[in-house]
Design an enzyme around this catalytic site. Structure first.
Site, PDB file in Angstrom:
ATOM      1  N   HIS A 244       4.256   4.530   1.447  1.00  0.00           N
ATOM      2  CA  HIS A 244       3.677   6.004   1.573  1.00  0.00           C
ATOM      3  C   HIS A 244       4.314   6.842   0.404  1.00  0.00           C
ATOM      4  O   HIS A 244       5.447   6.524  -0.102  1.00  0.00           O
ATOM      5  CB  HIS A 244       3.765   6.480   2.929  1.00  0.00           C
ATOM      6  CG  HIS A 244       2.708   5.771   4.109  1.00  0.00           C
ATOM      7  ND1 HIS A 244       3.437   5.215   4.949  1.00  0.00           N
ATOM      8  CD2 HIS A 244       1.585   5.711   3.869  1.00  0.00           C
ATOM      9  CE1 HIS A 244       2.274   4.776   5.522  1.00  0.00           C
ATOM     10  NE2 HIS A 244       1.138   4.920   5.050  1.00  0.00           N
TER      11      HIS A 244
ATOM     12  N   TYR B 154      -8.848   0.975   7.152  1.00  0.00           N
ATOM     13  CA  TYR B 154      -7.896   1.452   7.963  1.00  0.00           C
ATOM     14  C   TYR B 154      -8.442   2.215   9.203  1.00  0.00           C
ATOM     15  O   TYR B 154      -8.258   2.191  10.164  1.00  0.00           O
ATOM     16  CB  TYR B 154      -6.659   1.769   7.324  1.00  0.00           C
ATOM     17  CG  TYR B 154      -5.528   2.139   7.898  1.00  0.00           C
ATOM     18  CD1 TYR B 154      -4.649   1.193   8.755  1.00  0.00           C
ATOM     19  CD2 TYR B 154      -5.320   3.567   8.048  1.00  0.00           C
ATOM     20  CE1 TYR B 154      -3.569   1.993   9.231  1.00  0.00           C
ATOM     21  CE2 TYR B 154      -3.978   4.040   8.797  1.00  0.00           C
ATOM     22  CZ  TYR B 154      -3.285   2.955   9.458  1.00  0.00           C
ATOM     23  OH  TYR B 154      -2.000   3.353  10.031  1.00  0.00           O
TER      24      TYR B 154
ATOM     25  N   SER C 205      -3.696  10.342  11.222  1.00  0.00           N
ATOM     26  CA  SER C 205      -4.445  11.268  10.963  1.00  0.00           C
ATOM     27  C   SER C 205      -5.764  10.835  10.054  1.00  0.00           C
ATOM     28  O   SER C 205      -6.514  11.838   9.904  1.00  0.00           O
ATOM     29  CB  SER C 205      -3.522  12.419  10.101  1.00  0.00           C
ATOM     30  OG  SER C 205      -2.949  11.841   9.290  1.00  0.00           O
ATOM     31  N   CYS C 206      -5.600   9.914   9.406  1.00  0.00           N
ATOM     32  CA  CYS C 206      -6.474   9.232   8.455  1.00  0.00           C
ATOM     33  C   CYS C 206      -7.830   8.969   9.126  1.00  0.00           C
ATOM     34  O   CYS C 206      -8.858   8.825   8.457  1.00  0.00           O
ATOM     35  CB  CYS C 206      -6.273   8.498   7.552  1.00  0.00           C
ATOM     36  SG  CYS C 206      -5.907   7.065   8.423  1.00  0.00           S
TER      37      CYS C 206
ATOM     38  N   LYS D  36      -8.763   1.972  13.168  1.00  0.00           N
ATOM     39  CA  LYS D  36      -8.023   2.768  14.018  1.00  0.00           C
ATOM     40  C   LYS D  36      -9.130   3.804  15.042  1.00  0.00           C
ATOM     41  O   LYS D  36      -8.937   3.840  16.109  1.00  0.00           O
ATOM     42  CB  LYS D  36      -7.170   3.854  13.072  1.00  0.00           C
ATOM     43  CG  LYS D  36      -6.039   3.169  12.542  1.00  0.00           C
ATOM     44  CD  LYS D  36      -5.184   2.984  13.695  1.00  0.00           C
ATOM     45  CE  LYS D  36      -3.882   2.215  12.999  1.00  0.00           C
ATOM     46  NZ  LYS D  36      -2.952   1.616  14.196  1.00  0.00           N
TER      47      LYS D  36
HETATM   48  N1  NAP Z   1       3.817   5.521   8.807  1.00  0.00           N
HETATM   49  C1  NAP Z   1       3.004   6.439   9.080  1.00  0.00           C
HETATM   50  O1  NAP Z   1       3.248   7.613   8.277  1.00  0.00           O
HETATM   51  C2  NAP Z   1       2.167   6.540  10.232  1.00  0.00           C
HETATM   52  C3  NAP Z   1       1.252   7.757  10.187  1.00  0.00           C
HETATM   53  C4  NAP Z   1       0.323   7.803  11.192  1.00  0.00           C
HETATM   54  C5  NAP Z   1       0.246   6.745  12.160  1.00  0.00           C
HETATM   55  N2  NAP Z   1       0.940   5.761  11.978  1.00  0.00           N
HETATM   56  C6  NAP Z   1       0.847   4.445  12.840  1.00  0.00           C
HETATM   57  O2  NAP Z   1       1.725   4.044  13.594  1.00  0.00           O
HETATM   58  C7  NAP Z   1       1.906   2.644  13.987  1.00  0.00           C
HETATM   59  C8  NAP Z   1       3.182   2.072  13.262  1.00  0.00           C
HETATM   60  O3  NAP Z   1       3.117   2.319  11.680  1.00  0.00           O
HETATM   61  P1  NAP Z   1       4.533   2.099  10.799  1.00  0.00           P
HETATM   62  O4  NAP Z   1       4.546   3.233  10.067  1.00  0.00           O
HETATM   63  O5  NAP Z   1       5.633   1.898  11.961  1.00  0.00           O
HETATM   64  O6  NAP Z   1       4.240   0.706  10.373  1.00  0.00           O
HETATM   65  P2  NAP Z   1       5.125  -0.558   9.814  1.00  0.00           P
HETATM   66  O7  NAP Z   1       6.547   0.264   9.536  1.00  0.00           O
HETATM   67  O8  NAP Z   1       4.369  -1.191   8.609  1.00  0.00           O
HETATM   68  O9  NAP Z   1       5.332  -1.339  11.215  1.00  0.00           O
HETATM   69  C9  NAP Z   1       4.284  -2.082  11.615  1.00  0.00           C
HETATM   70  C10 NAP Z   1       5.027  -3.350  12.372  1.00  0.00           C
HETATM   71  O10 NAP Z   1       3.668  -3.940  12.816  1.00  0.00           O
HETATM   72  C11 NAP Z   1       4.144  -5.339  12.788  1.00  0.00           C
HETATM   73  N3  NAP Z   1       2.920  -6.031  12.506  1.00  0.00           N
HETATM   74  C12 NAP Z   1       2.113  -6.128  11.484  1.00  0.00           C
HETATM   75  N4  NAP Z   1       1.383  -7.160  11.625  1.00  0.00           N
HETATM   76  C13 NAP Z   1       1.192  -7.816  12.667  1.00  0.00           C
HETATM   77  C14 NAP Z   1       1.258  -9.028  13.256  1.00  0.00           C
HETATM   78  N5  NAP Z   1      -0.048  -9.628  12.655  1.00  0.00           N
HETATM   79  N6  NAP Z   1       1.645  -9.504  14.353  1.00  0.00           N
HETATM   80  C15 NAP Z   1       2.876  -8.727  14.930  1.00  0.00           C
HETATM   81  N7  NAP Z   1       3.390  -7.689  14.340  1.00  0.00           N
HETATM   82  C16 NAP Z   1       2.635  -7.173  13.225  1.00  0.00           C
HETATM   83  C17 NAP Z   1       5.095  -5.458  11.742  1.00  0.00           C
HETATM   84  O11 NAP Z   1       5.935  -6.568  12.092  1.00  0.00           O
HETATM   85  P3  NAP Z   1       7.076  -7.297  10.999  1.00  0.00           P
HETATM   86  O12 NAP Z   1       8.119  -6.357  10.802  1.00  0.00           O
HETATM   87  O13 NAP Z   1       7.584  -8.384  11.937  1.00  0.00           O
HETATM   88  O14 NAP Z   1       6.041  -7.852  10.009  1.00  0.00           O
HETATM   89  C18 NAP Z   1       6.134  -4.096  11.787  1.00  0.00           C
HETATM   90  O15 NAP Z   1       6.660  -4.249  12.903  1.00  0.00           O
HETATM   91  C19 NAP Z   1       0.588   2.237  13.206  1.00  0.00           C
HETATM   92  O16 NAP Z   1      -0.444   1.993  14.031  1.00  0.00           O
HETATM   93  C20 NAP Z   1       0.201   3.417  12.267  1.00  0.00           C
HETATM   94  O17 NAP Z   1      -1.141   3.459  12.107  1.00  0.00           O
HETATM   95  C21 NAP Z   1       1.906   5.369  10.873  1.00  0.00           C
END
Ligand code: NAP
Length: 325
Positions: A186, A143, A115-116, A147
């Site tokens: 967060h 970021y 959403s950002c 995106k």
């Molecule tokens: N969390 C939110 O509130 C939120 C809201 C809106 C959208 N999103 C979107 O949803 C998606 C996932 O977010 P999330 O909250 O699940 O994030 P997260 O918990 O930080 O997980 C990110 C994942 O990406 C992997 N990763 C990061 N850098 C990497 C790299 N260089 N190579 C391979 N793997 C890598 C990490 O792997 P490792 O565990 O192995 O390090 C981890 O499994 C993102 O695109 C984010 O923008 C999240």
């Protein structure tokens, strides 16, 4: 005739970022759906910033469906102190994965924006068409720019090559598997940890960043995973889709709710010298509602189960995240 894109039990499905909040929920959902050919690689095994390694992986494994849930993600502090990594890593990960998915014949890819991506002062609730109609929030601009590039790239492969890509814009997420590291987490998981530690240590006061007045919306990650798996099968259009609950609350109201769930009864103080971020961020979810999807998990129930998870896995979750930082 259009190619069949049904997610079958034996489909090869790559969940990039499977150890993260979103990726792990998608893996659980796929398992519940009976998918038994889910491909996963930790960052230590496959760094998605490495184009040659990504191409090699796709050449060998030929995933048919790709959930792109790998990204460098974090809160205000992590975003504002590491803009280079937030821009570089996200551009590299999404460029490599989207290109390789197309090049090695994946049937469909789902990209997660956020959403950002929407303008800081977008009218509320935020409709998908407000994208690129005004300046972004500066605290997470790097970021958001990455995106926006990602969803435009996914859209370009659809427009130019007919590659089925879809892009979801989730609101703030929370749930089991969340990041509880105070440097990069967060707001909601940070509150759970702060109030839990204050309760445990007997602290009389907890100070939170900002004024407490910004309004935010929170979606349980299991709801998002259900939406993502369903849309992977049933949605095939260039339009972005917001995914949220359609209701928000102030940070002060959230703090009071989290404190109640955690059982912390001390004072909650706000530090207005710290940044607030965007004043309000509520997604318009009429488009996804029209497709028949609605969030199911109420906030208090979701926070309660997330706190239960935190207590059960706290040391493991915190050390994993602190190791990543
Ligand atoms: N969390 C939110 O509130 C939120 C809201 C809106 C959208 N999103 C979107 O949803 C998606 C996932 O977010 P999330 O909250 O699940 O994030 P997260 O918990 O930080 O997980 C990110 C994942 O990406 C992997 N990763 C990061 N850098 C990497 C790299 N260089 N190579 C391979 N793997 C890598 C990490 O792997 P490792 O565990 O192995 O390090 C981890 O499994 C993102 O695109 C984010 O923008 C999240």
């Amino acid at each position: 005739m259009a190619e069949q894109v049904r997610l079958a039990e034996d489909s090869r499905v790559l969940v990039a970022g499977h150890r993260g909040l979103v990726g792990s929920a998608i893996v659980r959902r796929l398992e519940a759906l009976g998918c038994h050919n889910v491909l996963t690689r930790a960052r230590s095994e496959l760094d998605l910033r490495d184009q040659a390694a990504v191409n090699q992986f796709f050449l060998e494994h030929r995933p048919e469906f790709v959930f792109l849930a790998a990204a460098r993600v974090g809160g205000i502090q992590a975003n504002s102190s590491h803009p280079a990594e937030f821009l570089h890593d996200n551009l590299a990960i999404q460029t490599n994965v989207i290109h390789a998915s197309w090049r090695y014949g994946a049937k469909k890819l789902l990209f997660f924006g956020s959403s950002c991506i929407y303008p800081r002062l977008a009218p509320q609730p935020i409709k998908e068409e407000y994208l690129l109609t005004g300046p972004l929030e500066t605290t997470n601009e790097a970021y958001a720019i990455a995106k926006i590039a990602g969803l435009k790239l996914a859209g370009a492969y659809r427009a130019q090559y007919g590659f089925r890509t879809i892009s979801l814009m989730p609101t703030n997420l929370y749930g089991p598997g969340d990041n509880f590291d105070l440097e990069s987490s967060h707001v909601l998981p940070a509150m759970i940890r702060r109030f839990h530690e204050a309760k445990t240590s007997g602290a009389s006061e907890v100070t939170l960043w900002g004024t407490g007045t910004p309004r935010r919306e929170f979606l349980h990650v299991e709801d998002l995973a259900n939406a993502a798996c369903s849309l992977m099968e049933n949605y095939d259009a260039p339009n972005l889709l917001n995914v949220g609950v359609g209701e928000d609350l102030t940070i002060a109201e959230l703090a009071a709710l989290v404190a109640r769930v955690v059982g912390y009864s001390g004072r909650i103080v706000f530090d207005p010298s710290r940044p607030d971020g965007t004043p309000r961020k509520l997604l318009d979810v009429s488009r996804i509602h029209a497709l028949g999807w609605h969030a199911q998990i109420p906030l208090e129930r979701g926070i309660t189960s997330t706190y239960d998870w935190y207590k059960r896995y706290a040391s493991q979750a915190v050390s994993t995240w602190e190791a990543r930082a």
